[in-house]
Design an enzyme around this catalytic site. Sequence first.
Site, PDB file in Angstrom:
ATOM      1  N   GLY A 138     -35.814  77.945  97.036  1.00 17.56           N
ATOM      2  CA  GLY A 138     -35.291  79.319  97.147  1.00 17.56           C
ATOM      3  C   GLY A 138     -36.426  80.332  97.063  1.00 17.56           C
ATOM      4  O   GLY A 138     -37.333  80.168  96.268  1.00 17.56           O
TER       5      GLY A 138
ATOM      6  N   ALA B 220     -52.728  86.600  96.788  1.00 18.46           N
ATOM      7  CA  ALA B 220     -53.706  86.431  95.709  1.00 18.46           C
ATOM      8  C   ALA B 220     -54.377  85.052  95.796  1.00 18.46           C
ATOM      9  O   ALA B 220     -55.580  84.932  95.524  1.00 18.46           O
ATOM     10  CB  ALA B 220     -53.024  86.620  94.357  1.00 18.46           C
TER      11      ALA B 220
ATOM     12  N   VAL C 142     -54.927  83.378  98.586  1.00 10.49           N
ATOM     13  CA  VAL C 142     -55.845  83.441  99.737  1.00 10.49           C
ATOM     14  C   VAL C 142     -57.102  84.228  99.372  1.00 10.49           C
ATOM     15  O   VAL C 142     -58.232  83.774  99.592  1.00 10.49           O
ATOM     16  CB  VAL C 142     -55.128  84.073 100.962  1.00 10.49           C
ATOM     17  CG1 VAL C 142     -56.106  84.370 102.087  1.00 10.49           C
ATOM     18  CG2 VAL C 142     -54.009  83.148 101.438  1.00 10.49           C
ATOM     19  N   ARG C 143     -56.914  85.391  98.783  1.00 11.90           N
ATOM     20  CA  ARG C 143     -58.081  86.249  98.500  1.00 11.90           C
ATOM     21  C   ARG C 143     -58.980  85.615  97.434  1.00 11.90           C
ATOM     22  O   ARG C 143     -60.203  85.733  97.491  1.00 11.90           O
ATOM     23  CB  ARG C 143     -57.610  87.634  98.060  1.00 11.90           C
ATOM     24  CG  ARG C 143     -56.796  88.375  99.142  1.00 11.90           C
ATOM     25  CD  ARG C 143     -57.638  89.387  99.891  1.00 11.90           C
ATOM     26  NE  ARG C 143     -56.986  89.860 101.106  1.00 11.90           N
ATOM     27  CZ  ARG C 143     -56.368  91.036 101.242  1.00 11.90           C
ATOM     28  NH1 ARG C 143     -56.306  91.877 100.215  1.00 11.90           N
ATOM     29  NH2 ARG C 143     -55.840  91.381 102.393  1.00 11.90           N
TER      30      ARG C 143
ATOM     31  N   ARG D  87     -35.526  73.994 102.481  1.00 14.75           N
ATOM     32  CA  ARG D  87     -35.133  72.827 101.686  1.00 14.75           C
ATOM     33  C   ARG D  87     -35.407  71.636 102.611  1.00 14.75           C
ATOM     34  O   ARG D  87     -35.021  71.654 103.778  1.00 14.75           O
ATOM     35  CB  ARG D  87     -33.652  72.861 101.339  1.00 14.75           C
ATOM     36  CG  ARG D  87     -33.211  74.231 100.808  1.00 14.75           C
ATOM     37  CD  ARG D  87     -32.951  74.226  99.334  1.00 14.75           C
ATOM     38  NE  ARG D  87     -32.473  75.534  98.917  1.00 14.75           N
ATOM     39  CZ  ARG D  87     -32.726  76.061  97.735  1.00 14.75           C
ATOM     40  NH1 ARG D  87     -33.458  75.432  96.843  1.00 14.75           N
ATOM     41  NH2 ARG D  87     -32.243  77.242  97.410  1.00 14.75           N
TER      42      ARG D  87
ATOM     43  N   ASP E 121     -38.229  73.874  90.285  1.00 16.95           N
ATOM     44  CA  ASP E 121     -38.486  72.526  89.737  1.00 16.95           C
ATOM     45  C   ASP E 121     -38.426  71.439  90.810  1.00 16.95           C
ATOM     46  O   ASP E 121     -39.162  70.453  90.734  1.00 16.95           O
ATOM     47  CB  ASP E 121     -37.586  72.228  88.540  1.00 16.95           C
ATOM     48  CG  ASP E 121     -36.135  72.031  88.931  1.00 16.95           C
ATOM     49  OD1 ASP E 121     -35.665  72.793  89.806  1.00 16.95           O
ATOM     50  OD2 ASP E 121     -35.476  71.140  88.382  1.00 16.95           O
TER      51      ASP E 121
ATOM     52  N   THR F 103     -39.221  81.401  91.234  1.00 19.71           N
ATOM     53  CA  THR F 103     -37.755  81.299  91.273  1.00 19.71           C
ATOM     54  C   THR F 103     -37.171  82.454  90.470  1.00 19.71           C
ATOM     55  O   THR F 103     -37.718  82.819  89.433  1.00 19.71           O
ATOM     56  CB  THR F 103     -37.247  79.943  90.714  1.00 19.71           C
ATOM     57  OG1 THR F 103     -35.851  80.059  90.408  1.00 19.71           O
ATOM     58  CG2 THR F 103     -37.959  79.518  89.443  1.00 19.71           C
TER      59      THR F 103
ATOM     60  N   ASP G 283     -34.476  82.361  88.864  1.00 17.51           N
ATOM     61  CA  ASP G 283     -33.556  81.885  87.816  1.00 17.51           C
ATOM     62  C   ASP G 283     -34.127  81.889  86.392  1.00 17.51           C
ATOM     63  O   ASP G 283     -33.378  81.826  85.430  1.00 17.51           O
ATOM     64  CB  ASP G 283     -33.066  80.469  88.143  1.00 17.51           C
ATOM     65  CG  ASP G 283     -32.336  80.411  89.481  1.00 17.51           C
ATOM     66  OD1 ASP G 283     -31.775  81.447  89.875  1.00 17.51           O
ATOM     67  OD2 ASP G 283     -32.347  79.347  90.122  1.00 17.51           O
TER      68      ASP G 283
ATOM     69  N   ASP H 168     -35.512  79.465  84.846  1.00 17.49           N
ATOM     70  CA  ASP H 168     -34.883  78.283  84.242  1.00 17.49           C
ATOM     71  C   ASP H 168     -35.879  77.187  83.861  1.00 17.49           C
ATOM     72  O   ASP H 168     -35.489  76.043  83.676  1.00 17.49           O
ATOM     73  CB  ASP H 168     -33.824  77.724  85.212  1.00 17.49           C
ATOM     74  CG  ASP H 168     -34.409  77.387  86.583  1.00 17.49           C
ATOM     75  OD1 ASP H 168     -35.590  77.708  86.831  1.00 17.49           O
ATOM     76  OD2 ASP H 168     -33.690  76.811  87.407  1.00 17.49           O
TER      77      ASP H 168
ATOM     78  N   ARG I 150     -27.967  79.906  89.029  1.00 22.59           N
ATOM     79  CA  ARG I 150     -27.593  78.477  89.017  1.00 22.59           C
ATOM     80  C   ARG I 150     -27.068  78.082  87.637  1.00 22.59           C
ATOM     81  O   ARG I 150     -26.102  78.677  87.186  1.00 22.59           O
ATOM     82  CB  ARG I 150     -28.766  77.605  89.466  1.00 22.59           C
ATOM     83  CG  ARG I 150     -29.062  77.801  90.951  1.00 22.59           C
ATOM     84  CD  ARG I 150     -29.903  76.712  91.524  1.00 22.59           C
ATOM     85  NE  ARG I 150     -31.242  76.739  90.959  1.00 22.59           N
ATOM     86  CZ  ARG I 150     -32.225  75.959  91.352  1.00 22.59           C
ATOM     87  NH1 ARG I 150     -32.021  75.076  92.296  1.00 22.59           N
ATOM     88  NH2 ARG I 150     -33.416  76.057  90.814  1.00 22.59           N
TER      89      ARG I 150
ATOM     90  N   GLU J 135     -23.338  82.872  87.661  1.00 21.66           N
ATOM     91  CA  GLU J 135     -22.588  82.040  88.624  1.00 21.66           C
ATOM     92  C   GLU J 135     -22.217  80.658  88.086  1.00 21.66           C
ATOM     93  O   GLU J 135     -21.217  80.081  88.471  1.00 21.66           O
ATOM     94  CB  GLU J 135     -23.346  81.904  89.946  1.00 21.66           C
ATOM     95  CG  GLU J 135     -24.663  81.158  89.839  1.00 21.66           C
ATOM     96  CD  GLU J 135     -25.435  81.092  91.164  1.00 21.66           C
ATOM     97  OE1 GLU J 135     -24.883  81.411  92.217  1.00 21.66           O
ATOM     98  OE2 GLU J 135     -26.618  80.720  91.110  1.00 21.66           O
TER      99      GLU J 135
ATOM    100  N   ARG K 254     -31.908  88.398  95.670  1.00 20.83           N
ATOM    101  CA  ARG K 254     -33.058  87.551  95.996  1.00 20.83           C
ATOM    102  C   ARG K 254     -34.169  88.346  96.689  1.00 20.83           C
ATOM    103  O   ARG K 254     -35.336  87.980  96.623  1.00 20.83           O
ATOM    104  CB  ARG K 254     -32.638  86.459  96.986  1.00 20.83           C
ATOM    105  CG  ARG K 254     -32.026  85.263  96.392  1.00 20.83           C
ATOM    106  CD  ARG K 254     -33.106  84.209  96.108  1.00 20.83           C
ATOM    107  NE  ARG K 254     -32.485  82.958  95.782  1.00 20.83           N
ATOM    108  CZ  ARG K 254     -32.166  82.036  96.682  1.00 20.83           C
ATOM    109  NH1 ARG K 254     -32.441  82.211  97.954  1.00 20.83           N
ATOM    110  NH2 ARG K 254     -31.583  80.935  96.306  1.00 20.83           N
TER     111      ARG K 254
HETATM  112  P1  ADP Z   1     -36.595  74.672  94.057  1.00 14.91           P
HETATM  113  O1  ADP Z   1     -38.012  74.286  94.300  1.00 14.91           O
HETATM  114  O2  ADP Z   1     -36.368  76.157  94.181  1.00 14.91           O
HETATM  115  O3  ADP Z   1     -36.031  74.048  92.793  1.00 14.91           O
HETATM  116  P2  ADP Z   1     -35.201  72.643  95.612  1.00 14.91           P
HETATM  117  O4  ADP Z   1     -34.614  71.954  94.441  1.00 14.91           O
HETATM  118  O5  ADP Z   1     -34.387  72.795  96.841  1.00 14.91           O
HETATM  119  O6  ADP Z   1     -35.720  74.105  95.280  1.00 14.91           O
HETATM  120  O7  ADP Z   1     -36.531  71.843  95.990  1.00 14.91           O
HETATM  121  C1  ADP Z   1     -37.358  72.292  97.045  1.00 14.91           C
HETATM  122  C2  ADP Z   1     -37.861  71.120  97.834  1.00 14.91           C
HETATM  123  O8  ADP Z   1     -38.674  70.281  96.993  1.00 14.91           O
HETATM  124  C3  ADP Z   1     -36.789  70.177  98.347  1.00 14.91           C
HETATM  125  O9  ADP Z   1     -36.186  70.655  99.533  1.00 14.91           O
HETATM  126  C4  ADP Z   1     -37.605  68.921  98.612  1.00 14.91           C
HETATM  127  O10 ADP Z   1     -38.354  69.058  99.805  1.00 14.91           O
HETATM  128  C5  ADP Z   1     -38.580  68.940  97.442  1.00 14.91           C
HETATM  129  N1  ADP Z   1     -38.097  68.087  96.356  1.00 14.91           N
HETATM  130  C6  ADP Z   1     -37.056  68.294  95.513  1.00 14.91           C
HETATM  131  N2  ADP Z   1     -36.875  67.265  94.669  1.00 14.91           N
HETATM  132  C7  ADP Z   1     -37.837  66.348  94.975  1.00 14.91           C
HETATM  133  C8  ADP Z   1     -38.177  65.052  94.479  1.00 14.91           C
HETATM  134  N3  ADP Z   1     -37.503  64.475  93.485  1.00 14.91           N
HETATM  135  N4  ADP Z   1     -39.238  64.416  95.041  1.00 14.91           N
HETATM  136  C9  ADP Z   1     -39.928  64.979  96.054  1.00 14.91           C
HETATM  137  N5  ADP Z   1     -39.638  66.196  96.582  1.00 14.91           N
HETATM  138  C10 ADP Z   1     -38.613  66.876  96.061  1.00 14.91           C
END
Ligand code: ADP
Length: 320
Positions: free
Chosen positions: A11, A22, A24-25, A72, A103, A126, A128, A130, A172, A223, A253
Amino acid sequence: MEKIAVLTSGGDSPGMNACIRAVVRTALYYNMDVYGIERGYEGLINGDITRLNHRSVSDIIHKGGTFLKTSRCPEFKDLEVQKRGTYALSAYGIEGLVVIGGDGTFRGAKSLSDNFGIKVMGIPGTIDNDLAYTDYTLGFDTTVNTVLWAINNLRDTMHSHDRVSLLEVMGRNAGDIALYAGIAGGAEYILVPEVPYDLDEIASSIKKSNLRGKTSNTIVLAEGAGDREEIVQKIKEKTGINVKVTVLGYIQRGGSPNMADRVLAAKFAIKAVDLLKNGGESSAIGIKDNKIVAVPFEKAFNEKKVFDKDLFESARILGL
Ligand code: ADP
């Protein structure tokens, strides 16, 4: 290390652009070559990689979203797919990576590091808030201020009509957006996934306050904390008062990152590039007690976020 790349994944959050700038620079300052990977891990496996220079990141510091785009990419969980990503990096001679995301993004980063020996620094981008290892994530502050703007506007109209307002916000499974915006906006009720609540109690408290002459109330609902329609129905049933619902959605967002997020973006980026330059271990970058920290990825996933119950309790006292 002479060649690094940056990507944004998962997200989006306000401040990602400021952070890419930052990274890149800082890299250019250290005479490193720096590349941008489009659409997160999807771009990595497809080889969508472009060399960036000072001008590539001009005029983006104030913009929400991410000019590198994000995605994603569920197939990236597969080791074979990750291996394809590493071929793209080798083709360009890229040895280190900065990933900005949540995460999920960090799980991908850890796997690239553990299984393929790529040095990866994770920046928590993010809204969140979290992740337990960092007090703040990039974008959280801006989002809370956007929610606060919404609460202020709702207050004006709700007060004029003697109404109860329910504002659903993102987060979330985390209640931080609702908690911070709720307390800053003077919400009477803040409903978060971390703290159980009793709808009968809330309804009777609204009824009582109504009898005392308090004619408008604001409920901020995270939510992940329950079904808004069920809440509205229950309050209406018990009090006879109509609740007006606003779901803020993706508005929270976007938007120009505020000062706090732009400064955080700069600090996180400088730490990430410094570590790559100086041969540091792959790490998640964060801020703890106002100090920039770098921790192993396992710590970033495994530590359980502690919800600020004291702050939550003060919100309850202040909202009475
Ligand atoms: P966020 O990074 O915001 O938590 P997601 O949970 O959608 O968002 O994770 C982003 C991307 O990270 C996923 O679309 C996937 O490409 C990768 N990813 C998520 N979980 C794993 C995992 N267990 N192993 C490898 N890549 C992962």
